[in-house]
Design a protein around this motif. Structure first.
Motif, PDB file in Angstrom:
ATOM      1  N   GLY A  34      -5.379  -7.006   7.870  1.00  9.38           N
ATOM      2  CA  GLY A  34      -5.368  -5.563   7.731  1.00  9.38           C
ATOM      3  C   GLY A  34      -4.895  -5.183   6.345  1.00  9.38           C
ATOM      4  O   GLY A  34      -4.435  -6.019   5.573  1.00  9.38           O
ATOM      5  N   SER A  35      -5.034  -3.911   6.039  1.00  2.67           N
ATOM      6  CA  SER A  35      -4.559  -3.437   4.742  1.00  2.67           C
ATOM      7  C   SER A  35      -4.148  -1.984   4.877  1.00  2.67           C
ATOM      8  O   SER A  35      -4.490  -1.308   5.841  1.00  2.67           O
ATOM      9  N   TYR A  48      -0.864  -3.084   0.559  1.00  2.15           N
ATOM     10  CA  TYR A  48      -0.811  -4.437   1.111  1.00  2.15           C
ATOM     11  C   TYR A  48      -2.134  -4.825   1.739  1.00  2.15           C
ATOM     12  O   TYR A  48      -2.894  -3.985   2.208  1.00  2.15           O
ATOM     13  N   THR A  49      -2.398  -6.127   1.732  1.00  2.00           N
ATOM     14  CA  THR A  49      -3.503  -6.729   2.462  1.00  2.00           C
ATOM     15  C   THR A  49      -2.958  -7.994   3.110  1.00  2.00           C
ATOM     16  O   THR A  49      -2.319  -8.803   2.441  1.00  2.00           O
ATOM     17  N   VAL A  50      -3.199  -8.136   4.401  1.00  4.40           N
ATOM     18  CA  VAL A  50      -2.748  -9.312   5.145  1.00  4.40           C
ATOM     19  C   VAL A  50      -3.977 -10.028   5.673  1.00  4.40           C
ATOM     20  O   VAL A  50      -4.885  -9.403   6.219  1.00  4.40           O
ATOM     21  N   VAL A  73      -0.105 -12.520   2.420  1.00  4.48           N
ATOM     22  CA  VAL A  73      -0.007 -11.096   2.146  1.00  4.48           C
ATOM     23  C   VAL A  73      -0.103 -10.890   0.641  1.00  4.48           C
ATOM     24  O   VAL A  73       0.473 -11.642  -0.144  1.00  4.48           O
ATOM     25  N   THR A  74      -0.866  -9.881   0.265  1.00  9.69           N
ATOM     26  CA  THR A  74      -0.973  -9.470  -1.131  1.00  9.69           C
ATOM     27  C   THR A  74      -0.404  -8.062  -1.223  1.00  9.69           C
ATOM     28  O   THR A  74      -0.793  -7.181  -0.447  1.00  9.69           O
ATOM     29  N   LEU A  75       0.530  -7.873  -2.141  1.00 10.11           N
ATOM     30  CA  LEU A  75       1.205  -6.593  -2.323  1.00 10.11           C
ATOM     31  C   LEU A  75       0.979  -6.107  -3.741  1.00 10.11           C
ATOM     32  O   LEU A  75       0.991  -6.905  -4.685  1.00 10.11           O
ATOM     33  N   SER A  76       0.770  -4.787  -3.894  1.00  9.90           N
ATOM     34  CA  SER A  76       0.532  -4.260  -5.242  1.00  9.90           C
ATOM     35  C   SER A  76       1.162  -2.887  -5.406  1.00  9.90           C
ATOM     36  O   SER A  76       1.186  -2.079  -4.477  1.00  9.90           O
ATOM     37  N   THR A  81       0.520  -7.117  -9.050  1.00 12.41           N
ATOM     38  CA  THR A  81       0.072  -7.640  -7.757  1.00 12.41           C
ATOM     39  C   THR A  81       0.697  -9.009  -7.547  1.00 12.41           C
ATOM     40  O   THR A  81       0.716  -9.832  -8.467  1.00 12.41           O
ATOM     41  N   VAL A  82       1.217  -9.239  -6.351  1.00  7.63           N
ATOM     42  CA  VAL A  82       1.779 -10.534  -5.977  1.00  7.63           C
ATOM     43  C   VAL A  82       1.209 -10.946  -4.628  1.00  7.63           C
ATOM     44  O   VAL A  82       0.867 -10.095  -3.806  1.00  7.63           O
ATOM     45  N   SER A  83       1.085 -12.247  -4.434  1.00  9.06           N
ATOM     46  CA  SER A  83       0.602 -12.776  -3.153  1.00  9.06           C
ATOM     47  C   SER A  83       1.581 -13.828  -2.660  1.00  9.06           C
ATOM     48  O   SER A  83       2.108 -14.613  -3.454  1.00  9.06           O
TER      49      SER A  83
END
Length: 162
Positions: A34-35, A48-50, A73-76, A81-83
């Motif tokens: 999800g995001s 976020y994207t999971v 998870v990618t967070l920005s 941006t970090v994963s």
């Protein structure tokens, strides 16, 4: 009792508890992808994207074990941006203290914990690696916050994204 999504192994155990409660350990993990946008954890919104899977196992005692095999998870925010791979586990046990149900939570491995600005002594988004524990009331509000000094490693994701 329903799963609580707070500080949790992220956002629902970072969504590790986003799936329905499974009563049989033989059931396969379900998609936890999800995001969206997280508000109220950092002083700014975080996208976020999971991706990956999640599984909740409910033992006969009522204890819940949430796993997140292959979850990422990618967070920005703020142009950064970090994963993170978050394949840790979370164990939830309900106990009654003074007539109130408290959920004792233990997280092991790589997890993301979320602490809302409005209700936490230690607000933010945190990547934790190791063994941590905290407690929540029936509304998901911290009764005991996790120890940011360890044991284990803690990365303040809000600080990384600021």
């Amino acid at each position: 009792m329903k799963n609580r999504l707070i500080p949790a192994v992220l956002i629902a155990a970072f969504v590790a508890s986003a799936g329905p409660v499974a009563t049989a350990s033989a059931a396969p993990p379900t998609d936890a992808g999800g995001s969206g946008t997280l508000s109220g954890f950092c002083s700014f919104d975080v996208g976020y994207t999971v991706t990956g899977k999640s599984k909740t196992i409910t033992k006969p005692s009522g204890e819940r074990i949430i796993t997140s095999p292959g979850q990422k998870v990618t967070l920005s925010a703020n142009g950064t941006t970090v994963s993170y791979v978050i394949t840790g586990s979370r164990r939830e046990t309900d106990v009654t203290v003074g007539g109130e149900v408290i959920t004792e939570v233990q997280v092991k491995g790589r997890n993301i914990l979320v602490n809302p600005i409005a209700t936490s002594e230690n607000p933010g988004l945190f990547l934790v690696v190791g063994n941590f524990n905290y407690a929540l009331d029936a509304n998901g509000v911290e009764v005991r916050t996790f120890n940011v000094d360890g044991p284990g490693q803690v990365t303040d994701i809000c600080q990384v994204l600021s």
